[in-house]
Scaffold this motif. Structure first.
Motif, PDB file in Angstrom:
ATOM      1  N   LEU A   1      42.075  40.627  40.227  1.00 54.24           N
ATOM      2  CA  LEU A   1      40.520  40.500  39.833  1.00 54.24           C
ATOM      3  C   LEU A   1      40.131  42.186  40.514  1.00 54.24           C
ATOM      4  CD1 LEU A   1      40.769  38.085  39.349  1.00 54.24           C
ATOM      5  CD2 LEU A   1      38.738  37.094  39.939  1.00 54.24           C
TER       6      LEU A   1
ATOM      7  N   LYS B   1      38.095  35.091  30.705  1.00 59.10           N
ATOM      8  CA  LYS B   1      37.564  36.537  30.541  1.00 59.10           C
ATOM      9  C   LYS B   1      39.091  37.509  30.751  1.00 59.10           C
ATOM     10  CE  LYS B   1      33.433  35.865  29.193  1.00 59.10           C
ATOM     11  NZ  LYS B   1      32.529  36.338  28.630  1.00 59.10           N
ATOM     12  N   PHE B   2      39.520  37.106  32.130  1.00 54.45           N
ATOM     13  CA  PHE B   2      41.089  38.303  32.685  1.00 54.45           C
ATOM     14  C   PHE B   2      42.199  37.616  32.194  1.00 54.45           C
ATOM     15  CE2 PHE B   2      37.691  38.526  35.209  1.00 54.45           C
ATOM     16  CZ  PHE B   2      37.693  39.912  36.150  1.00 54.45           C
TER      17      PHE B   2
ATOM     18  N   ILE C   1      33.853  28.596  37.504  1.00 56.52           N
ATOM     19  CA  ILE C   1      33.732  29.980  38.008  1.00 56.52           C
ATOM     20  C   ILE C   1      35.162  30.320  37.150  1.00 56.52           C
ATOM     21  CG2 ILE C   1      33.541  31.506  39.386  1.00 56.52           C
ATOM     22  CD1 ILE C   1      30.924  30.661  40.424  1.00 56.52           C
ATOM     23  N   VAL C   2      36.365  29.961  38.144  1.00 53.64           N
ATOM     24  CA  VAL C   2      37.747  30.181  38.171  1.00 53.64           C
ATOM     25  C   VAL C   2      38.021  30.019  35.902  1.00 53.64           C
ATOM     26  CG1 VAL C   2      40.206  29.488  38.641  1.00 53.64           C
ATOM     27  CG2 VAL C   2      38.218  29.404  40.351  1.00 53.64           C
TER      28      VAL C   2
ATOM     29  N   LYS D   1      36.338  30.702  33.747  1.00 52.28           N
ATOM     30  CA  LYS D   1      35.674  31.190  32.787  1.00 52.28           C
ATOM     31  C   LYS D   1      36.167  32.408  33.499  1.00 52.28           C
ATOM     32  CE  LYS D   1      32.011  29.717  31.072  1.00 52.28           C
ATOM     33  NZ  LYS D   1      32.158  30.378  29.455  1.00 52.28           N
ATOM     34  N   ILE D   2      36.632  32.989  34.127  1.00 56.32           N
ATOM     35  CA  ILE D   2      37.972  34.113  35.096  1.00 56.32           C
ATOM     36  C   ILE D   2      38.629  34.178  33.934  1.00 56.32           C
ATOM     37  CG2 ILE D   2      39.338  34.958  36.736  1.00 56.32           C
ATOM     38  CD1 ILE D   2      36.765  34.411  38.555  1.00 56.32           C
TER      39      ILE D   2
END
Lengths: 295, 601, 117, 486
Positions: free
Chosen positions: C112, C103-104, C96-97, C99-100
């Protein structure tokens, strides 16, 4: 036979009312240092108006308005005891029947005047109805202690319960009586509450489009109205024990209102309503408190 | 069983009309026949004392028909037929009729319900489907109004439910029955809670806020049923709670009754004032409806035999004349597409029947004899004076004076004054509306002249609970204070009218004048001249009354809503952090628990 | 409760450190590491609960009388499972990190803040 | 009779078959979850008549409890596992219509269902931890599977809280193990009277941490709005309809069967009240409908937990029946709401009330379904929610917390307020029209049918719920049926 008696009775009261109107003109004239027309002048006026041909009508309701107005006041009269004299079909003249019938007259006139589409007429009606919010409630509150005190809602029984001079409700309930006088001035539409007709502002208001026989009907409506309104007041506060006393009482009361009318200027409409919501309201509430304390 | 069949019939008719939705003619025929069948089935098969239990396994639904449910049931069903016939002129889909029928089902079931839970169930059903009816209303703001209505009804329903649970908790019975033997203040609480939904339905202040908007924005024909019929559920509820649930209320809580009566009078007076300040016909009528229902509350609050008779009679009268007024306005809207009093006028020449309907409607609303509005008002005043509360009497009288004001404004705005150019070719309202108008005129006059016809059944309802004090027969009514012979009042009015008409006829001839043929001092007028004085009709009253007219219950409500929004914001603030904050919550929570439980660990 | 104070102390220390890091850390991976540290501490704690001073491994043997002092086998089994689960969790978290970050464009937790309304 | 252990085994098998099938064809993985759910349901249904009041024991490795890991299924568990599988089936059918999904998604989905079913069926407390972790890890993945910023953020938040919660849960298990020497639920329950109060409380609090995250109790639920909000609509459905249901089951099982009421339920009671109030108030101000639904979901769970905790006051069958009814209403009603919201917003993430304005009129079916769901959740008559809400109030009355009825009613009014606002807005003005394909529509209609049909005829559901509740209430029967005599 009894129906004929009715008609005669009505006719008589109408004529007396017209004479009152004539008297009023005479009194006012004397106060204003004029000579004035003869007392019977209104009768001649009405006859002339009825005889007039070629009267303008704006429609069916416009025509029926004065008819309904006269219906209302005549029906009220038939439920109002004239002193100890009562018409045939009375049932002790209940106050609420009288009060609600009393509204039919203005309503009829309002409906009729409304159809004429004259803004002056409509403004006059709006004023008339708004004034009711002032004087009707005061009048009602002023008479309530009397009815409560005698434990009845019948005008006839109120009259019977009162006796000769010192036993008058006016003396028992002086505060309510004064409040009632204020209300009566508005009820009669006299100055300073002469806002409905107000010839200088709205050209005699609801009457503006009426002429001929319509005006005639409205005149006799007004004439009977004088008797009924003052009569109601006299019945409740003076308990007249005979028909003569009744008429004497009504004339005295009427005389008083006419004198006030002659010397007073005119309120603005909101002033008039606000006036009633001031001192007279206070007085009528005090009157109610008085009857509570008495009991 | 008959009651169940009746309700089932209504649901089925609703579903069938929904299914037949697009086939308009057939749908209308089914819907109409269903309502008529229900009405006659009601009249013939449902008798007082009929009991039926429906076991749905989870719960037993108990029904019982009483005199009061019969009385209100007949009113509601009859008005439903009138509404239905007129509504066929509007553009409606099948769902509209489904909702309408389910509303009726809920209303009738409420009348029959014998236990409080079913009562709540059907009350909520009625609220839900009438909400959907309002949602399907005509104007853009109907959504807002429907929402308001929903929240208010549910508020009432939940208060009732709370009362129910308190009652069940203390008495262990869900049946509607006497709880006077309960001790303590909880009874008063139950009383208030149980009354709340009916105060909402009957729009008693301060629970009336939904009513003007909902009445205004629902479809015109539905308003006929909504205002005339559904508000009767509120009156029925007053009766139910004050007589069936609390039999000794007059002894135990006289002050509550007094407050109730005052609330009713204040409702009547304030709504009357609001009514004559409105420029929209439906909104005016909405306030008038609220005002008239205020009298009913007064009647119940006085709690003597003939005050309650007066209240129930006035409820009937309200059903008749308020429906009539709404129906006429609906017909006018159908033709002119407006309910704004300033945009109409002079329609008397185009819609004479509607005018007659409205005229008698306002006469009855004002309580002028010989119409249905008079006997109840007369009885109410007698009861008030007998009770000796003169200030209350004065307030009620004040309220009835406001009725003259708004009544005249209504009739003048629509029918009198100058005919507008765009309404020159307007026709009389179509048959469905005319039918209802004529039908409603019959009880309006007949019961005004011979009130004894319905005083008898009403007396039957009330006699059981209160010492009978009212003497009556078909024509007369006797109270300790006075006595009225209603046919005689009618007769005298008829006679004097004949006389006046005679004078009118023998006097000189008249001719028909144009509307522009008017006295306007020196002003020259033509077709464009604005003769219709309808806007700001009582504008000067604002000056007279001043600030009090701007006071409104809405402000109190808004403050309340603000409090809730504040709480909501606070609550929401909790969920606005990031993962670390949330983690901190967890740890803090355990730290707190450890601290609190420290002794036990 | 046979483990020494040292075991308990150090494992509790690890847990507290883990939580502290997770709460104060700004970088996502740092937070994950904090959680992982917490897990490790917890696992150690569980092991030490079952530990017997001078005990031997809980293995079935022909000569049971020799192994009188056996450590409790169940915590060990549990911890094995817990470790596996912890790994899975870490894997998911790191995914998840990733992907974060994609994206971010940042791993700063303070950035976030899409989910508020 | 087919051994229920196959439910777990087959799910696992199907989950790992997916990548293999994915190599064969892109479309095949999609078909696996419905198949798995169907098989599972069939297995469970064959077991219905064998599950009596006590628990049905399914042993593994041929050993009797308390030694080996086993499954213990009573009617309560069976009801929940069937519910979970049923919703799983409906959702997997829903996924059939979507072809843009990664095959890994289906694996996660299956594992998620597997975890939930495992929690419900297991008779071993450590096993419940394992399944809880499977459930949580797969749900982090599912939440984040949308792979946009919101989903990732929600998933990360959920992960952080979930990881800590489940670790604490593990610690609680260990504490219980150390004091009783057993991991079997029935055994621990049997030995419970012998455990010192303080240890009991300590263990209960730690277990509460793990369960509290799943059932969204107040301070542990901060992740929930974010996760619900970020996730796809179907995943939100799954969160509310499946995952939280497993949590409820676990809470009932642990705090009632094992701890036999006790202090922890009192804490749950207060937390439930606080959760209920705070979440519903938060929903009141929410402009984003999805987040509003999330808050509403939390609120419902708060009510549920609060009712559940009442069982401590009086071990009443009715209370548990109510819990089941509320759970069913929440599962179907809220699931329907999330799904239909997806249909209303056209799946493009515009959940603001203003953006949804008129969409209900433009998409009548979705609008109708949303309305049905909302009316059921707020407890309007003729919907299943009415019965569950009335039952909740009756439970409150039966357990003498009459003042809470007032609170629940006030909060219900708040619920009406915000749901009514959304419904009214859905039908106002002109909206955007989105198509809705037949499969999702059918799934949503099934959800709605449950709510409506059993709203009109609630008896069957009441009966099932009652028999399940009886099964939970009689904890001695449960214990003795697993480890014999007590």
């Amino acid at each position: 036979m009894s129906i004929l008696y009715f008609f005669l009775y009505l006719l008589l009261v109408t004529i007396i009312g017209l004479l009152y109107m004539g008297a009023a003109r005479k009194i006012t004239a004397h106060i204003q240092n004029r000579y004035g027309p003869p007392v019977y002048q209104p009768i001649l006026d009405v006859l002339k108006l009825f005889a007039k041909k070629d009267t303008a009508s704006h429609g069916i309701m416009h025509s029926l308005g004065p008819v309904i107005a006269y219906t209302g006041i005549a029906a009220t009269l038939l439920f109002l005891p004239l002193g100890n004299h009562t018409p045939l079909l009375h049932f002790n003249g209940d106050l609420f029947v009288v009060l609600y019938l009393l509204v039919v007259g203005p309503l009829g006139m309002a409906l009729g005047a409304g159809e004429s589409a004259n803004s002056n007429a409509t403004i006059g009606i709006a004023r008339a109805l708004s004034m009711m919010l002032g004087y009707e409630i005061i009048f009602f509150m002023a008479t309530l202690p009397v009815f409560y005190h005698y434990g009845t809602a019948s005008i006839y029984r109120v009259i019977q319960a009162q006796g000769a001079f010192p036993d008058w409700a006016a003396i028992l309930f002086p505060i309510s009586f004064i409040a009632g006088l204020f209300a009566l001035q508005g009820l009669m539409g006299e100055k300073p509450f002469e806002l409905v007709v107000a010839p200088h502002e709205i050209a005699s208001g609801p009457m503006v489009e009426y002429g001929g026989k319509y005006l005639g009907l409205l005149q006799i409506w007004h004439a009977v109205g004088i008797i009924v309104e003052t009569g109601l007041f006299v019945d409740i506060f003076f308990g007249p024990q005979s028909i003569l006393w009744f008429f004497a009482g009504t004339f005295i009361v009427f005389f008083a209102t006419v004198i006030v009318n002659a010397v007073m200027p005119r309120f603005r409409i909101e002033q008039a309503v606000r006036f009633y919501w001031g001192l007279p309201l206070l007085l009528s509430i005090l009157g109610i408190l008085q009857v509570y304390i008495w009991r | 069983m008959a009651m169940f069949y009746l309700l089932l019939l209504l649901v089925l008719v609703g579903i069938v009309s929904f299914v037949l939705g697009p086939i308009k003619v057939l749908r209308n025929i089914i819907a109409f026949l269903g309502a008529v069948t229900a009405f006659f089935y009601f009249l013939t098969n449902i008798k007082p004392g009929l009991i039926y239990s429906l076991n749905i396994r989870v719960y037993n639904v108990h029904f019982e028909a009483g005199f009061s449910s019969m009385f209100f049931g007949v009113i509601i069903t009859a008005l439903f037929i009138i509404f239905l016939i007129a509504s066929f002129h509007e553009e409606n889909d099948g769902a509209y009729y489904l909702f309408a029928y389910l509303t009726l089902t809920g209303a009738l079931a409420v009348l029959f319900a014998k236990d409080l839970i079913s009562f709540f169930f059907f009350f909520e059903t009625m609220s839900l489907f009438s909400f959907l009816m309002v949602l399907k209303g005509k104007s853009d703001t109907s959504f807002r109004s429907a929402f308001k209505y929903l929240v208010w009804s549910v508020f009432g329903g939940y208060a009732f439910l709370m009362g129910t649970f308190l009652k069940v908790y203390y008495t262990h019975s869900v049946m509607i029955g006497d709880i006077s033997y309960l001790a303590g203040g909880v009874k008063l609480l139950i009383l208030i809670l149980l009354l709340a939904p009916f105060a909402v339905k009957a729009a008693l202040m301060p629970f009336h806020l939904w009513a003007p908007d909902a009445y205004k924005d629902s479809k015109d024909t539905f308003t006929v049923f909504f205002s005339g019929g559904l508000s009767k559920i509120g009156v029925f509820g007053y009766f139910l709670v004050l007589f069936k649930v609390f039999t000794e209320i007059a002894v135990k809580y006289p002050y509550f009754l007094k407050a109730f009566a005052w609330l009713g009078a204040i409702t009547a007076a304030l709504s009357g004032i609001y009514a004559f300040m409105q420029d929209d016909a439906k909104k005016l009528l909405a306030y008038s409806s609220i005002s008239q229902l205020g009298y009913v509350a007064v009647g119940f609050g006085i709690y003597t035999h003939f005050s309650v008779v007066a209240a129930l009679f006035h409820a009937l009268g309200h059903a008749v004349f308020e429906s009539l007024l709404f129906l006429v306005v609906a017909g006018v809207y159908y033709r002119t597409k407006t309910t704004d009093l300033r945009k109409m006028g002079g329609l008397i020449k185009r819609m004479p029947l509607s005018f007659i309907g409205l005229l008698f409607g306002i006469i009855a609303t004002s309580g002028i004899p010989p119409t249905i509005g008079f006997p109840s008002k007369w009885l109410l005043y007698e009861a008030l004076i007998l009770k000796g509360d003169l200030l209350l009497t004065s307030l009620v009288f004040f309220a009835s004076i406001t009725a003259f004001l708004y009544s005249y404004k209504l009739v003048h705005g629509i029918f009198l004054g100058k005919l507008h150019e765009e309404h020159k070719n307007v026709k009389e309202a179509p048959l469905g509306y005319a039918f209802g108008t004529v039908v409603l005129l019959v009880p309006l006059l007949v019961l005004g002249i011979i009130p004894g016809l319905v005083i008898k059944p009403i007396d039957y309802i009330v006699r059981f609970y209160l010492k009978p004090e009212l003497g009556y027969n078909l024509a007369n009514m006797n109270t300790p204070l006075g006595h009225v012979n209603f046919p005689v009042v009618g007769l005298v009015m008829g006679l004097t009218f004949a006389l006046s008409l005679f004078i009118y006829l023998i006097a000189g001839k008249s001719y028909r004048a144009e509307q522009t043929d008017n006295y306007t001092a020196t002003e020259a007028i033509d077709e464009d001249f604005e003769l219709h004085y309808a806007g700001e009709f009582y504008g000067f009253m604002k000056k007279a009354f001043g600030r009090p007219l701007t006071w409104s219950f809405e402000k109190i409500l808004n403050a309340f809503l603000k409090l809730f929004s504040f709480l909501g914001e606070v609550a929401r603030g909790f969920y606005m952090g990031d993962a670390r904050v949330y983690l901190f919550y967890v740890i803090a929570f355990f730290a707190l628990l450890a601290y609190l439980m420290g002794g036990k660990l | 409760m046979n483990g020494g104070l040292l075991f308990y102390g150090s494992s509790v220390f690890l847990m507290v450190m883990g939580i502290f890091i997770a709460i104060t850390g700004k970088h996502l991976i740092k937070i994950l590491l904090g959680i992982d540290l917490f897990d490790v501490g917890l696992n150690l704690l569980i092991i030490s609960f079952g530990y017997v001073n001078g005990g031997t491994a809980p293995i079935f043997s022909k000569y049971p009388h020799i192994f009188k002092n056996v450590v409790d086998p169940v915590p060990q089994a549990l911890v094995l499972t817990a470790i596996v689960i912890g790994v899975a969790e870490m894997a998911m978290g790191l995914a998840i990190v990733m992907k974060i970050k994609e994206k971010f464009g940042t791993c700063n937790i303070a950035k976030l803040k899409e989910l508020k309304w | 009779m087919v051994s229920p252990i196959l439910v777990i085994a087959l799910s696992l098998f199907f989950a790992f078959v997916i990548p293999l099938l994915g190599m064969v064809s892109k479309k095949l993985p999609r078909l696996v979850p419905p198949l798995a759910m169907l098989v599972n349901l069939w297995i469970l249904i064959t077991n219905i008549k064998f599950v009596s009041r006590g628990a049905m024991l399914v042993t593994t490795a041929g050993l009797k409890p308390p030694i080996a890991i086993n499954l213990a299924i009573d009617r309560f568990s069976l009801l929940f596992v069937i519910l979970i599988q049923l919703i799983g089936l409906l959702l997997s059918v829903y996924y059939l219509s979507q072809d843009n999904r990664d095959q890994r998604f289906y694996m996660l989905f299956l594992l998620n269902i597997l975890g939930a079913s495992g929690i419900v069926m297991t008779g071993d407390i450590f096993n419940s931890f394992v399944f809880l972790e499977i459930l949580e890890i797969s749900s982090f993945g599912l939440v984040a599977s949308k792979k946009d910023r919101k989903a990732l953020e929600g998933g990360f938040k959920y992960m952080v809280i979930g990881a800590i919660g489940s670790s604490l849960y593990l610690l609680g298990i260990i504490v219980l193990y150390l004091t009783t020497g057993s991991l079997n639920m029935a055994e621990i329950a049997k030995l419970m009277p012998h455990i010192p109060e303080s240890i009991k409380l300590f263990a209960a609090l730690l277990l509460l941490a793990g369960i509290g995250v799943e059932v969204e109790l107040f301070p542990l639920n901060a992740w929930a709005p974010d996760a619900y909000h970020g996730a796809k609509d179907e995943i939100s459905t799954q969160l509310s309809s499946i995952i939280s249901k497993a949590g409820i089951y676990l809470a009932a099982r642990i705090f009632f069967t094992i701890f036999n009421g006790f202090y922890a339920l009192k804490i749950i009671f207060y937390l439930g009240v606080i959760t209920f109030v705070i979440a519903e108030l938060a929903a009141l101000m929410q402009k984003n409908v999805k987040r509003m639904l999330a808050y509403s979901s939390i609120g419902q769970m708060g009510l549920l937990m609060l009712i559940l905790s009442l069982v401590a006051k009086r071990g009443d069958v009715f209370v548990i029946t109510t819990v089941i009814l509320l759970a069913l209403n929440h599962a179907f009603g809220k699931g329907l709401l999330f799904l239909s919201l997806g249909a209303l917003s056209g799946g493009n993430g515009e959940y603001e009330i203003e953006n949804l304005g008129g969409n209900g009129r433009a998409n009548p079916l979705a609008g109708f379904l949303f309305t049905v769901g909302a009316l059921s959740i707020v407890g309007m008559p003729f919907f299943f929610g009415f019965w569950s809400k009335i039952s909740a109030l009756i439970s409150l009355m039966k357990t003498n917390v009459i003042y809470l009825i007032a609170l629940v009613l006030v909060i219900s009014l708040v619920e009406i307020y915000y749901y009514g606002n959304v419904i009214v807005n859905l039908f106002r003005g002109e909206g955007k029209k989105y198509g809705i394909s037949i499969v999702p529509a059918a799934v949503m209609i099934l959800f709605a049918l449950f709510v409506i049909v059993f709203g009109i005829w609630p008896h069957p559901v009441f009966q099932i719920a009652q028999s399940a509740a009886v099964s939970l209430i009689e904890r001695t029967t449960y214990i003795s049926s697993i480890i014999g005599g007590m």
